[in-house]
Structures are given as structure tokens and as C-alpha cells.
Design an enzyme around this catalytic site. Structure first.
Site, PDB file in Angstrom:
ATOM      1  N   HIS A 287       0.630  -1.193  -0.199  1.00  0.00           N
ATOM      2  CA  HIS A 287      -0.141  -0.113  -0.002  1.00  0.00           C
ATOM      3  C   HIS A 287       1.010   1.216   0.276  1.00  0.00           C
ATOM      4  O   HIS A 287       0.532   2.444  -0.549  1.00  0.00           O
ATOM      5  CB  HIS A 287      -0.747  -0.069   0.690  1.00  0.00           C
ATOM      6  CG  HIS A 287      -1.637  -0.988   0.990  1.00  0.00           C
ATOM      7  ND1 HIS A 287      -1.741  -2.130   1.128  1.00  0.00           N
ATOM      8  CD2 HIS A 287      -3.247  -1.184   0.789  1.00  0.00           C
ATOM      9  CE1 HIS A 287      -2.538  -2.558   1.145  1.00  0.00           C
ATOM     10  NE2 HIS A 287      -4.111  -2.484   1.117  1.00  0.00           N
ATOM     11  N   ASP A 358      -4.264  -6.289  -7.759  1.00  0.00           N
ATOM     12  CA  ASP A 358      -4.665  -5.226  -6.584  1.00  0.00           C
ATOM     13  C   ASP A 358      -4.870  -3.952  -6.970  1.00  0.00           C
ATOM     14  O   ASP A 358      -5.013  -3.258  -8.147  1.00  0.00           O
ATOM     15  CB  ASP A 358      -3.628  -5.175  -5.581  1.00  0.00           C
ATOM     16  CG  ASP A 358      -3.916  -5.594  -4.215  1.00  0.00           C
ATOM     17  OD1 ASP A 358      -5.266  -4.786  -4.109  1.00  0.00           O
ATOM     18  OD2 ASP A 358      -3.204  -5.961  -3.252  1.00  0.00           O
TER      19      ASP A 358
END
Length: 462
Positions: A287, A358
Site C-alpha cells: 500500500h 490489486d
């Protein structure tokens, strides 16, 4: 540089073929063969009870006419959900679409706020495959139902006779974006613990839990769940996955993942084992930045890939590709953007379903130039939550029109997405969600069933 468009080819599931790829891939094929022989009990059954037929690939739309499959063969299941007829139907549908529609059908958008019309308008304006609902988009059950219904109506009004991708990260434990709205399940580590406590009963409990969760999600209007996590965690050195992983043991993790996929399949929700080729052994959170996994191909095959190989054997309709740079596959390149990753997934593990990235808004890839174009060209079929959905749609449309992104590649991707949505529609119709006296989804009954399944899973995990 863009990857050449994919072409139709027979499945090489679990069987290596001569290639210029690193010799270490032979270790992967061997591990997968051992896994298939030791872990599977017969041919996995599809959601309607039919035996899977491996080797049915969604061909690129440039190979053959849309009516190639005979009526006799059209009901034959693939190894990832849709029938051959649904695959051909999907190819025929996307073949006549313009660049804007094709570009939209390979994007799952992000949106801000809790207004259902904002999500619906985004889907309608850009012909999106659908949206991902996050905790920031959620107020209560009624508002969630209004959002999913509005998105479904937008896709229908756009002339698409199949459900949208309406997905959510509802793994259990810390990653539960519907917390307070849907049943709170324990973290997926409980699934691994249940299997470890007793393989056969543990797998049954995990399968039942996934089935109950999926039916509750369907009652709220969802068609996809971004679960189960198939990463094998290394424990304390893994800051991102941790208890989201089913186990530190690859064999236990593989059994838990397969059981969850079977439960989701039965309920008609598209499951998404993640984060291929594995995110449980890196010390950086994708992230924030690009993690690097420095292991040999043999180590990758023996630990990280085993749950994904098992998921493929048990008809996972979709697999999520991570933003981890795997040195043994494509050094320094996020897996989601590397053609070698998709070759590994398809040619070595034999996966024929939807490869979804993702979130493209994550730090590992967000700063790269045109990550959506790169991912799609590399072999992705569905692009999850780009940082700017509208801009990404424009970029993809322009890349198709200019020929920088081969139309054949995008049609191949879009047809896979449509095919799995046709499967989801069919299975949902075969097993409808129960309704209350007013004819609405009986959310209370579904929640009761899910709560009982969550309790049973927790008890089985000890």
C-alpha cells in the site's frame, strides 16, 4: 513496451512445456504435480455439481467465429466456472463494442462518499465493469442495498444483460469493509486453524462459512468478494498480511483456501484468492511502497504458490495479482505489471479465469506511468480501483484507439470478465436468496445463518 496480444492455446495446467523461461520453473511444475496428487480427492465439482473440464480457455476474440461451440458442447463447464457456451456468448458480446465500452468493462472503479447515485453515475458514464465498495462508502444495510441496486440498474440501462462486478474486501477479522452491516467473521487464520485441528471437518466448516458469508453478501447485492487470502505468512516479519493468512504452513493454507473457494462457488459469488504470487513473506507494505521477494523459484513454488495452485484445481473463477516484485519471476517489477507473472499463472498453474490486479491506487504502482495500460498489456483482465477512475478510462480508451493497447488483448480480457458474470448470474438464479414477507432479500435470516457459521468456524479453530 507492450506485450503482444494473447492467442488461444490449450491449457498447460500443471504441465511444463518447452520455453525460454528460467529452468527454475520446472520446480514449480513438479511441486504442482505433487500437490495435485496428494491434496485433491477426485475431480473438483463445479457450483452446479458438474465435474470440471480442464483445458477450456477463453480464446482471444480474433480466433474463430463466436459460434464455434456446438449446442452439444455449450453446456460443458470450464475449469473456472462458466460453461463453454457462456464463454462464446461473452466473446460475441464484446466483439462489437467500441473502445470506450471495452475500456470500461475491464475497470472496477473507486468512488467517494455514500451516495448511491455517485457510484451508479460513474459506472454509467464510463461503462465500468462495476465498483468496489469500501468502508468509506458504507452507512448501513439499507444504504448498501441502495448502492448495489443503483449500480445494477446502471449496467442494465447501459444495455448489458449480465450483473455488474460489485465487490468488497470482506475477509473477516481486521479487513471487513462491511463491519457492522454484515456478519463479523474471524480472521482467515481461523480457517487454517480449523483445518489444522482436523482436516476433513475443518474443511467442511470453512466451506460452510464461505457459503454463508457469500449468501449474506448476495442479499446485500454483491457479486464478488475479494477473498480468500491465499498468502502464506512468515509470521512476525510480515507486517501486511499476518492473521489475514490462513497459515504459516503451505499445505494447511492450500486446504483452507480450496475449501473457501468451494463455498463461494456454491453460493454464486466470485471469489478472488489473493495476492499472487504471494505477499506473506515480504516486510514492506505494498500500500505504501514496492516490496521485493528475494527467493528462488523452488522456494516460491514450495511455499507461496501452493495455495494458488490448489485454488486453481478447485475452480477459482478469479485470482488477484499483487504489486510485489518477485526476483525469481520479474526482478524490480510489480507482479501486476509483469508479463512473466501472468505467464506463470496461466502456463504453469493452468489458470484460465479472470486475473484481477490489486488496487492500482496503491503506493507500489500509483506513481508509475500508465499502470493500467501496462497491467492490461501484461496480461491482466480486470483493473481494480485505479487512483482516478475517469482518467484511467480515458487513458485506456485512447491507448486502444491509437493501437498502443491491442484491441484483441482487451477483448480477451473483457470477455473473461463478462463470462464469469454470466456464470455468477446463472448460479444465483439456480440458488436464489431467500426473501421476507415483503419480497425483499431476507437479510435477517441470512445474517442469522452467517452468525452461526462464524461461531462454528471460531469453535473449530479452537
Amino acid at each position: 513496451m507492450l506485450r503482444p496480444p494473447s492467442t488461444s492455446r490449450p491449457s498447460t495446467a500443471l504441465h511444463p512445456r518447452p520455453s525460454a523461461r528460467p529452468a527454475g520453473l520446472c520446480a514449480l511444475a513438479l511441486s504442482a504435480l505433487v500437490l495435485a496428487g496428494c491434496g485433491a480427492t477426485g475431480t473438483p465439482a463445479g457450483p452446479t455439481g458438474s465435474a470440471a473440464t480442464p483445458g477450456t480457455t477463453v480464446p482471444s476474440s480474433g480466433s474463430g467465429a463466436a459460434g464455434d461451440v456446438s449446442s452439444e458442447d455449450s453446456a460443458e463447464p470450464t475449469g473456472w466456472g462458466p460453461t463453454r457456451g457462456e464463454v462464446e456468448q461473452a466473446r460475441a458480446l464484446v466483439a462489437g463494442w467500441d473502445a470506450e465500452r471495452l475500456a470500461g468493462q475491464v475497470v472496477v472503479g473507486r468512488y467517494a462518499g455514500t451516495d448511491p447515485e455517485v457510484a451508479a453515475d460513474l459506472v454509467a458514464e464510463h461503462h465500468l465493469a462495476g465498483v468496489s465498495v469500501t468502508a468509506e462508502n458504507v452507512v448501513d444495510a439499507a444504504q448498501v442495498r441502495a448502492t448495489t441496486a443503483a449500480v445494477e440498474a446502471a449496467v442494465s440501462a447501459d444495455g448489458r444483460g449480465f450483473p455488474p462486478v460489485v465487490g468488497v474486501d470482506q475477509e473477516g477479522g481486521l479487513v471487513s469493509h462491511l463491519s457492522g452491516v454484515a456478519t463479523d467473521f474471524p480472521a482467515f487464520a481461523a480457517a487454517g486453524d480449523a483445518v489444522a485441528a482436523g482436516e476433513k471437518p475443518g474443511r467442511a466448516v470453512v466451506r460452510a462459512a464461505a457459503d454463508a458469508l457469500a449468501m449474506e453478501l448476495r442479499g446485500l447485492g454483491f457479486t464478488w468478494v475479494f477473498a480468500p487470502v491465499a498468502d502464506v505468512t512468515i509470521g512476525a516479519g510480515d507486517p501486511t498480511i499476518g492473521s489475514r493468512s490462513p497459515s504459516t504452513d503451505p499445505a494447511t493454507a492450500a486446504l483452507a483456501v480450496a475449501a473457501a473457494v468451494a463455498g463461494y462457488d456454491r453460493a454464486g459469488v466470485v471469489s478472488t484468492p489473493k495476492h499472487f504470487p504471494g505477499h506473506g513473506a515480504v516486510s514492506v507494505d505494498s500500500h505504501v511502497a514496492l516490496p521485493e521477494l528475494d527467493v528462488s523459484m523452488a522456494e516460491l513454488a514450495d511455499r507461496d504458490l501452493r495455495p494458488f495452485a490448489k485454488a486453481v484445481l478447485h475452480e477459482a473463477p478469479s485470482i488477484m495479482v499483487s504489486h510485489v516484485a518477485v526476483d525469481a519471476v520479474a526482478p524490480g517489477v510489480p507482479a501486476s505489471l509483469a508479463p512473466e507473472t501472468y505467464d506463470l499463472l496461466r502456463e504453469e498453474l493452468g489458470f484460465e479465469g479472470v486475473a484481477i490486479t490489486d488496487s492500482l491506487g496503491m503506493g507500489a504502482v500509483a506513481g508509475r506511468e500508465e499502470p493500467a495500460v501496462t497491467a492490461l498489456a501484461a496480461g491482466a483482465d480486470l483493473l481494480l480501483m485505479p487512483a482516478d477512475t475517469a482518467r484511467t478510462h480515458r487513458t485506456l480508451t485512447r491507448a486502444i484507439e491509437e493501437g498502443r493497447l491491442p484491441r484483441e488483448r482487451v477483448e480477451e480480457a473483457a470477455s473473461r470478465v463478462v463470462a464469469v458474470q454470466l456464470w455468477q448470474q446463472r448460479v444465483s438464479e439456480e440458488r436464489p436468496v431467500p426473501v421476507d414477507a415483503a419480497g425483499a432479500p431476507d437479510l435477517a435470516a441470512l445474517a442469522d445463518t452467517a452468525a452461526a457459521a462464524a461461531e462454528e468456524l471460531a469453535a473449530a479453530a479452537g
